[in-house]
Design a protein around this motif. Structure first.
Motif, mmCIF file in Angstrom:
data_model
loop_
_atom_site.group_PDB
_atom_site.id
_atom_site.type_symbol
_atom_site.label_atom_id
_atom_site.label_comp_id
_atom_site.label_asym_id
_atom_site.label_seq_id
_atom_site.Cartn_x
_atom_site.Cartn_y
_atom_site.Cartn_z
ATOM 1 N N GLY A 7 12.802 9.431 2.158
ATOM 2 C CA GLY A 7 12.818 10.500 1.116
ATOM 3 C C GLY A 7 11.141 10.882 0.954
ATOM 4 N N CYS A 8 10.543 10.253 1.582
ATOM 5 C CA CYS A 8 8.990 10.326 1.206
ATOM 6 C C CYS A 8 8.206 11.608 1.295
ATOM 7 C CB CYS A 8 8.358 9.429 2.192
ATOM 8 S SG CYS A 8 6.299 9.652 2.125
ATOM 9 N N HIS A 9 7.431 12.003 0.444
ATOM 10 C CA HIS A 9 6.922 13.455 0.409
ATOM 11 C C HIS A 9 6.243 13.822 1.374
ATOM 12 C CE1 HIS A 9 8.095 12.918 -3.857
ATOM 13 N NE2 HIS A 9 7.740 14.190 -4.071
ATOM 14 N N SER A 10 5.586 12.705 2.061
ATOM 15 C CA SER A 10 4.871 12.964 3.223
ATOM 16 C C SER A 10 5.472 13.089 4.558
ATOM 17 C CB SER A 10 3.781 11.700 3.441
ATOM 18 O OG SER A 10 2.794 11.672 2.510
ATOM 19 N N GLY A 37 0.776 -1.142 0.021
ATOM 20 C CA GLY A 37 0.187 0.080 0.001
ATOM 21 C C GLY A 37 0.897 1.295 -0.196
ATOM 22 N N PHE A 38 1.916 1.200 0.718
ATOM 23 C CA PHE A 38 2.785 2.222 0.752
ATOM 24 C C PHE A 38 3.446 2.823 -0.578
ATOM 25 C CE2 PHE A 38 7.414 3.984 1.777
ATOM 26 C CZ PHE A 38 6.728 5.233 2.006
ATOM 27 N N ARG A 39 3.671 1.804 -1.390
ATOM 28 C CA ARG A 39 4.337 1.826 -2.805
ATOM 29 C C ARG A 39 3.398 2.069 -3.695
ATOM 30 N NH1 ARG A 39 9.723 0.572 -4.398
ATOM 31 N NH2 ARG A 39 10.594 -0.221 -2.480
ATOM 32 N N LEU A 68 -4.490 7.765 1.592
ATOM 33 C CA LEU A 68 -4.082 7.066 2.836
ATOM 34 C C LEU A 68 -2.491 6.854 2.887
ATOM 35 C CD1 LEU A 68 -6.638 4.176 2.739
ATOM 36 C CD2 LEU A 68 -6.572 6.168 4.249
ATOM 37 N N HIS A 69 -1.551 7.599 1.826
ATOM 38 C CA HIS A 69 -0.249 7.522 1.904
ATOM 39 C C HIS A 69 0.543 7.827 3.202
ATOM 40 C CE1 HIS A 69 3.446 6.776 0.097
ATOM 41 N NE2 HIS A 69 3.933 8.057 0.566
ATOM 42 N N ARG A 70 -0.060 8.793 3.768
ATOM 43 C CA ARG A 70 0.654 9.195 5.139
ATOM 44 C C ARG A 70 0.449 8.154 6.099
ATOM 45 N NH1 ARG A 70 -2.815 14.462 6.497
ATOM 46 N NH2 ARG A 70 -2.870 14.343 4.283
ATOM 47 N N THR A 91 0.526 3.788 -3.260
ATOM 48 C CA THR A 91 0.029 5.238 -2.951
ATOM 49 C C THR A 91 1.204 6.278 -3.073
ATOM 50 O OG1 THR A 91 0.236 5.137 -0.804
ATOM 51 C CG2 THR A 91 -1.844 4.626 -1.663
ATOM 52 N N CYS A 92 2.441 5.723 -3.298
ATOM 53 C CA CYS A 92 3.682 6.885 -3.197
ATOM 54 C C CYS A 92 3.438 7.766 -4.502
ATOM 55 C CB CYS A 92 4.732 5.957 -3.659
ATOM 56 S SG CYS A 92 6.171 6.943 -4.170
ATOM 57 N N TYR A 93 3.471 9.129 -4.104
ATOM 58 C CA TYR A 93 3.307 10.133 -5.199
ATOM 59 C C TYR A 93 4.143 9.886 -6.207
ATOM 60 C CZ TYR A 93 1.092 12.682 -1.415
ATOM 61 O OH TYR A 93 0.201 13.038 -0.393
ATOM 62 N N TYR A 94 5.499 9.496 -6.128
ATOM 63 C CA TYR A 94 6.060 9.089 -7.516
ATOM 64 C C TYR A 94 5.631 8.007 -8.412
ATOM 65 C CZ TYR A 94 9.127 7.020 -10.839
ATOM 66 O OH TYR A 94 9.427 6.539 -11.870
ATOM 67 N N ARG A 115 15.991 12.607 -5.013
ATOM 68 C CA ARG A 115 16.250 11.404 -5.783
ATOM 69 C C ARG A 115 15.177 10.386 -5.423
ATOM 70 N NH1 ARG A 115 21.017 13.866 -4.568
ATOM 71 N NH2 ARG A 115 22.593 14.303 -6.568
ATOM 72 N N HIS A 116 14.120 10.955 -4.994
ATOM 73 C CA HIS A 116 13.065 9.852 -4.713
ATOM 74 C C HIS A 116 12.804 8.745 -5.906
ATOM 75 C CE1 HIS A 116 10.190 8.111 -2.177
ATOM 76 N NE2 HIS A 116 8.840 8.326 -2.705
ATOM 77 N N MET A 117 12.970 9.157 -6.912
ATOM 78 C CA MET A 117 12.587 8.310 -8.113
ATOM 79 C C MET A 117 13.531 7.119 -8.033
ATOM 80 S SD MET A 117 12.209 8.906 -12.016
ATOM 81 C CE MET A 117 13.832 8.874 -12.446
HETATM 82 FE FE1 FES Z 1 6.870 8.304 -2.520
HETATM 83 FE FE2 FES Z 1 5.968 8.825 0.030
HETATM 84 S S1 FES Z 1 7.239 7.003 -0.905
HETATM 85 S S2 FES Z 1 5.874 9.919 -1.777
#
Ligand code: FES
Length: 297
Positions: free
Chosen positions: A230-233, A129-131, A174-176, A133-136, A264-266
């Motif tokens: 490095g997650c945006h949240s 679920g974390f991956r 729900l990402h956060r 919903t990741c913004y990238y 370098r999140h990607m």
């Molecule tokens: Fe990619 Fe949170 S893990 S934005």
């Protein structure tokens, strides 16, 4: 009177040059713009881009698709996920299961009859679920899997934009919460790395050692940490929500660290995707006797 007429003419002239014309009064687009690729009415795949714009979404589709197929297959196996002190990251933490790594013993009695049991099925929803919903990753798989749009400035196969404010995509918010779970999972994975240094001494105890598997698990956890931290949240959580960061030095430092990884999140996302798959494969092949784990110490 002539002065009054001149003033009135001047006011009419000013009004006619400064007022905004209504849209309906505008002339139609020139025929040369009708098929303009920047027009919102372009058809599916229509674009003026000349490069191989389809390369990235196609590559994303193949790699992410391969990962999803492999991870699903591995999760349903329920076997060959441990080897000595090593535990596959797909099965960590092992809450219930047949291996010595299990926290609460073997398959629970409440597990439904007829449903295949696998320790991975109990926990994989959290990192998955974390991956998901990741913004990238959203940006990547929206393009690669349902062409929304296939690439920047390329026409998509639908006319409306629904956004992420209705089911099912509203669940992306729900990402956060998945982040909180992912941070907890990192603790378990680093603990697995520590345990991967302790090998059976043949006398009922353990002794310190180092195998290639130890390095594989450590590298994977390092890459997963770089990805999650490095997650945006998380960036918002540690400092982004503060109005004057300069007045909060601790948060500013934390925010700078997360920002550094975030740029370098990607790359972290793809590197950790490969590493987690390869770590499972390494443990699996060793467990099946197909691969030999080389001991360095
Ligand atoms: Fe990619 Fe949170 S893990 S934005």
């Amino acid at each position: 009177m002539p002065d009054a007429e001149a003033a009135a003419r001047s006011r009419r002239a000013m009004t006619s040059t400064t007022s905004t014309p209504s849209l309906s009064s505008l002339p139609p687009l020139a025929p040369s713009l009708a098929g303009d690729p920047l027009s919102p009415r372009r058809g599916f795949g229509q674009t003026s881009r000349r490069g191989a714009w389809w390369g990235v979404p196609l590559g994303t589709f193949v790699v992410l698709g391969t990962f999803i197929v492999y991870a699903t297959w591995a999760a349903f196996q329920g076997a060959h996920y441990t080897f000595g002190p090593y535990l596959s990251p797909f099965y960590s933490p092992e809450l219930w299961g047949p291996s010595p790594h299990a926290w609460f013993g073997p398959k629970p009695t409440w597990w439904p009859e007829g449903v295949p049991f696998s320790a991975a099925l109990l926990i994989l929803w959290a990192p998955g679920g974390f991956r998901l919903t990741c913004y990238y990753y959203r940006g990547a798989y929206y393009k690669a899997f349902w062409a929304d749009p296939p690439a920047c400035a390329v026409g998509e196969p639908r006319k409306s934009y629904l956004g992420e404010n209705a089911l099912p995509l509203i669940a992306q918010n729900l990402h956060r919460f998945f982040l909180y779970l992912a941070l907890l999972f990192l603790v378990f994975l680093w603990h697995d790395v520590w345990k991967a240094f302790w090998f059976d001494d043949g006398a009922g105890g353990t002794r310190f050692g180092l195998g290639v598997g130890t390095l594989v698990l450590a590298l994977n956890t390092f890459l997963l940490s770089g990805y999650a931290l490095g997650c945006h949240s998380l960036r918002h959580l540690v400092g982004g929500r503060i109005d004057q960061l300069s007045k909060a030095p601790a948060q500013r430092r934390a925010w700078s660290c997360v920002s550094c990884l975030n740029t370098r999140h990607m790359k972290w996302a793809w590197a950790s995707l490969f590493s987690v798959m390869l770590a499972d494969l390494y443990v699996r092949l060793c467990s099946m006797g197909i691969w030999t784990d080389w001991r360095i110490l």
